[in-house]
Design a protein around this motif. Sequence first.
Motif, PDB file in Angstrom:
ATOM      1  N   VAL A   1      -9.632   7.276  -7.542  1.00 14.21           N
ATOM      2  CA  VAL A   1      -8.229   7.453  -7.152  1.00 14.21           C
ATOM      3  C   VAL A   1      -7.401   6.370  -7.831  1.00 14.21           C
ATOM      4  N   ARG A   2      -6.335   6.768  -8.437  1.00 17.24           N
ATOM      5  CA  ARG A   2      -5.440   5.841  -9.129  1.00 17.24           C
ATOM      6  C   ARG A   2      -4.745   4.939  -8.110  1.00 17.24           C
ATOM      7  N   CYS A   3      -4.762   3.646  -8.314  1.00 18.23           N
ATOM      8  CA  CYS A   3      -4.062   2.704  -7.448  1.00 18.23           C
ATOM      9  C   CYS A   3      -2.559   2.962  -7.536  1.00 18.23           C
ATOM     10  N   VAL A   4      -1.885   2.912  -6.384  1.00 13.03           N
ATOM     11  CA  VAL A   4      -0.441   3.156  -6.381  1.00 13.03           C
ATOM     12  C   VAL A   4       0.320   2.056  -7.112  1.00 13.03           C
ATOM     13  N   GLN A   5      -0.311   0.925  -7.341  1.00  8.46           N
ATOM     14  CA  GLN A   5       0.346  -0.179  -8.035  1.00  8.46           C
ATOM     15  C   GLN A   5       0.186  -0.106  -9.553  1.00  8.46           C
ATOM     16  N   LEU A   6      -0.506   0.911 -10.040  1.00  8.95           N
ATOM     17  CA  LEU A   6      -0.672   1.113 -11.476  1.00  8.95           C
ATOM     18  C   LEU A   6       0.510   1.955 -11.961  1.00  8.95           C
ATOM     19  N   ASN A   7       1.305   1.390 -12.875  1.00 14.53           N
ATOM     20  CA  ASN A   7       2.503   2.120 -13.314  1.00 14.53           C
ATOM     21  C   ASN A   7       2.171   3.159 -14.393  1.00 14.53           C
ATOM     22  N   ASP A   8       3.189   3.843 -14.868  1.00 16.64           N
ATOM     23  CA  ASP A   8       2.984   4.909 -15.854  1.00 16.64           C
ATOM     24  C   ASP A   8       2.403   4.413 -17.177  1.00 16.64           C
ATOM     25  N   ASP A   9       2.523   3.122 -17.444  1.00 12.08           N
ATOM     26  CA  ASP A   9       1.953   2.533 -18.658  1.00 12.08           C
ATOM     27  C   ASP A   9       0.578   1.938 -18.398  1.00 12.08           C
ATOM     28  N   ASN A  10      -0.008   2.255 -17.227  1.00 13.20           N
ATOM     29  CA  ASN A  10      -1.307   1.712 -16.811  1.00 13.20           C
ATOM     30  C   ASN A  10      -1.312   0.190 -16.736  1.00 13.20           C
ATOM     31  N   LEU A  11      -0.234  -0.355 -16.227  1.00 13.39           N
ATOM     32  CA  LEU A  11      -0.128  -1.800 -16.010  1.00 13.39           C
ATOM     33  C   LEU A  11       0.015  -2.047 -14.517  1.00 13.39           C
ATOM     34  N   CYS A  12      -0.648  -3.095 -14.021  1.00 16.97           N
ATOM     35  CA  CYS A  12      -0.588  -3.435 -12.604  1.00 16.97           C
ATOM     36  C   CYS A  12       0.769  -4.044 -12.278  1.00 16.97           C
ATOM     37  N   GLN A  13       1.434  -3.465 -11.303  1.00 11.64           N
ATOM     38  CA  GLN A  13       2.737  -3.967 -10.875  1.00 11.64           C
ATOM     39  C   GLN A  13       2.620  -5.241 -10.035  1.00 11.64           C
ATOM     40  N   LEU A  14       1.384  -5.578  -9.617  1.00 13.17           N
ATOM     41  CA  LEU A  14       1.160  -6.779  -8.814  1.00 13.17           C
ATOM     42  C   LEU A  14       0.576  -7.931  -9.628  1.00 13.17           C
ATOM     43  N   PHE A  15       0.352  -7.704 -10.926  1.00 10.67           N
ATOM     44  CA  PHE A  15      -0.290  -8.718 -11.757  1.00 10.67           C
ATOM     45  C   PHE A  15       0.463 -10.045 -11.640  1.00 10.67           C
ATOM     46  N   GLY A  16      -0.276 -11.099 -11.298  1.00 11.67           N
ATOM     47  CA  GLY A  16       0.311 -12.432 -11.184  1.00 11.67           C
ATOM     48  C   GLY A  16       1.001 -12.711  -9.865  1.00 11.67           C
ATOM     49  N   LEU A  17       1.043 -11.734  -8.965  1.00  8.17           N
ATOM     50  CA  LEU A  17       1.713 -11.911  -7.679  1.00  8.17           C
ATOM     51  C   LEU A  17       0.688 -12.220  -6.584  1.00  8.17           C
ATOM     52  N   PRO A  18       1.082 -12.966  -5.559  1.00  4.18           N
ATOM     53  CA  PRO A  18       0.140 -13.301  -4.489  1.00  4.18           C
ATOM     54  C   PRO A  18      -0.320 -12.088  -3.685  1.00  4.18           C
ATOM     55  N   GLU A  19       0.411 -10.984  -3.734  1.00  2.00           N
ATOM     56  CA  GLU A  19       0.031  -9.770  -3.010  1.00  2.00           C
ATOM     57  C   GLU A  19      -1.143  -9.032  -3.653  1.00  2.00           C
ATOM     58  N   ARG A  20      -1.462  -9.380  -4.877  1.00  2.00           N
ATOM     59  CA  ARG A  20      -2.562  -8.717  -5.586  1.00  2.00           C
ATOM     60  C   ARG A  20      -3.876  -9.075  -4.898  1.00  2.00           C
ATOM     61  N   PRO A  21      -4.698  -8.078  -4.563  1.00  2.00           N
ATOM     62  CA  PRO A  21      -5.975  -8.351  -3.895  1.00  2.00           C
ATOM     63  C   PRO A  21      -6.883  -9.263  -4.730  1.00  2.00           C
ATOM     64  N   ASN A  22      -7.644 -10.093  -4.030  1.00  2.00           N
ATOM     65  CA  ASN A  22      -8.557 -11.010  -4.717  1.00  2.00           C
ATOM     66  C   ASN A  22      -9.551 -10.268  -5.598  1.00  2.00           C
ATOM     67  N   VAL A  23     -10.037  -9.125  -5.131  1.00  2.00           N
ATOM     68  CA  VAL A  23     -11.013  -8.372  -5.917  1.00  2.00           C
ATOM     69  C   VAL A  23     -10.430  -7.996  -7.281  1.00  2.00           C
ATOM     70  N   CYS A  24      -9.151  -7.734  -7.318  1.00  2.00           N
ATOM     71  CA  CYS A  24      -8.493  -7.398  -8.584  1.00  2.00           C
ATOM     72  C   CYS A  24      -8.312  -8.646  -9.450  1.00  2.00           C
ATOM     73  N   SER A  25      -7.860  -9.719  -8.837  1.00  2.00           N
ATOM     74  CA  SER A  25      -7.650 -10.969  -9.576  1.00  2.00           C
ATOM     75  C   SER A  25      -8.957 -11.534 -10.115  1.00  2.00           C
ATOM     76  N   ASP A  26     -10.051 -11.298  -9.386  1.00  2.00           N
ATOM     77  CA  ASP A  26     -11.352 -11.850  -9.775  1.00  2.00           C
ATOM     78  C   ASP A  26     -12.058 -11.042 -10.855  1.00  2.00           C
ATOM     79  N   PHE A  27     -11.571  -9.825 -11.128  1.00  2.00           N
ATOM     80  CA  PHE A  27     -12.214  -8.989 -12.142  1.00  2.00           C
ATOM     81  C   PHE A  27     -12.059  -9.617 -13.521  1.00  2.00           C
ATOM     82  N   SER A  28     -13.150  -9.652 -14.261  1.00  2.00           N
ATOM     83  CA  SER A  28     -13.125 -10.148 -15.644  1.00  2.00           C
ATOM     84  C   SER A  28     -13.628  -9.057 -16.572  1.00  2.00           C
TER      85      SER A  28
END
Length: 83
Positions: free
Chosen positions: A31-58
Amino acid sequence: MDCRLGCGACCIAPSITSAIPGMPHGKPAGVRCVQLNDDNLCQLFGLPERPNVCSDFSASIDVCGNTNQQALILITELEQHTS
């Protein structure tokens, strides 16, 4: 390896059990995350609201392959083997 701009496979293929703004119960695999925009970029990137699991992905060649399509396939396979 750096993430490929506009890939978004890690925001689509895996399940995420932690809350995401707009998805309080997380998201199921495929399922596509609702925070993924039409350009496939995370709208939460760099924000404190971004889940740790996402921030920790390498990104790595083993997980992301050489193309966006390979990343989607590889992450989907990993999800299937770990769920």
